[in-house]
Write a protein that holds these residues in place. Structure first.
Motif, PDB file in Angstrom:
ATOM      1  N   ARG A 210     -12.738 -40.018  24.677  1.00  0.00           N
ATOM      2  CA  ARG A 210     -12.248 -41.131  24.467  1.00  0.00           C
ATOM      3  C   ARG A 210     -11.520 -41.070  23.062  1.00  0.00           C
ATOM      4  N   ASP A 211     -10.415 -41.678  22.645  1.00  0.00           N
ATOM      5  CA  ASP A 211      -9.665 -41.443  21.470  1.00  0.00           C
ATOM      6  C   ASP A 211     -10.748 -42.224  20.296  1.00  0.00           C
ATOM      7  N   GLU A 213     -13.827 -41.216  19.554  1.00  0.00           N
ATOM      8  CA  GLU A 213     -15.262 -41.071  19.627  1.00  0.00           C
ATOM      9  C   GLU A 213     -15.487 -39.818  19.498  1.00  0.00           C
TER      10      GLU A 213
END
Length: 273
Positions: A210-211, A213
């Motif tokens: 995920r972007d 993270e």
């Protein structure tokens, strides 16, 4: 083996899991686990512990690297578990592919044969001393997988303790899969095809990215078994403290998370069987 993994996923599930969320008996078979070396090793260890402590099975665990302590994920998932308590798990530290093959070939001599044979990282054995580039590994890989398959079949016929058949659970990390546009399959895909001949079930672990993270903390788990059984999907989460948890994915959530490549690969495997 799909039945052992089903028990593992249920045992370490977050919350209550329906009793029908497990591979049906006819789907039992030798299993190939694909994914990152560290997370796949944790899954193998959970399977060994579950088979030994919950099911009372004898487990043989082949690995190149001796365990000085229990993996953090296992200690967090099963608080209070001690390494010495795993009396039914025998660790065999075969360092080369030749040693792995020799040890496997001698298993028929055991007075008390195992019910589960685990091989941690076949790809590392294939890339060890005396083994050529990946395209030259196909014959050794097929030989090792065939030997494990035949040995498990022989031990299953030999068993007389009523504990069921002997199965193989093997992990492998493929560097990449061939592009869908490739004219010919790459060596990694050929390796997996060779292993699929003897390992009927495939458990694929894919990290969820995920972007914004960092770090690995969630994976999609795809459990494919021979047709006509459907593809099973689970979500595996590394909780704070490094405990692993699983939960099944159903309905609309599975449709959103499903990847087209997975369905195509599953169909191709069905066509080969």
């Amino acid at each position: 083996m799909a039945d052992i993994l089903g028990v593992v996923f249920r045992r370490f599930a977050s919350g209550t899991v329906s009793g029908d969320v497990i591979s049906p008996p006819h789907a039992e078979g030798n299993t190939l686990v694909l994914g990152d070396v560290n997370i796949s090793r944790s899954v193998l260890f959970l399977a060994a512990v579950t088979a030994a402590t919950d099911l009372g099975l004898r487990v043989l665990f082949f690995t190149q690297t001796p365990f000085q302590s229990l993996p953090v994920s296992l200690r967090a998932s099963i608080p209070g578990l001690k390494l010495e308590s795993l009396k039914s798990v025998k660790f065999v530290y075969a360092k080369t592919l030749e040693e792995l093959v020799e040890d496997t070939a001698s298993l028929h001599e055991l007075a008390s044969p195992p019910s589960l044979i685990i091989v941690d990282g076949l790809d590392r054995y294939l890339r060890g001393p005396g083994v050529g580039p990946l395209r030259d590994e196909l014959s050794p890989a097929a030989h090792a997988a065939a030997l494990l398959h035949d040995t498990a079949a022989f031990l299953s016929r030999k068993r007389a303790d009523g504990q069921g058949p002997c199965r193989v659970l093997l992990s492998c990390q493929s560097e990449r899969e061939a592009s869908r546009d490739d004219e010919a399959p790459g060596p990694e895909l050929l390796l997996l095809s060779a292993l699929d001949r003897y390992l009927q079930v495939r458990c694929t672990l894919e990290e969820v990215r995920r972007d914004g993270e960092e770090g690995q903390n969630e994976w999609q788990v795809y459990l494919s078994v021979p047709c006509p059984s459907p593809l099973q999907q689970w979500r595996m989460v590394l909780r704070p403290g490094a405990a692993l948890e699983f939960r099944p994915v159903f309905g609309e959530e599975q449709q959103i998370l499903d990847q087209p490549e997975k369905s195509e690969q599953d169909s191709e495997r069905c066509g080969d069987n």
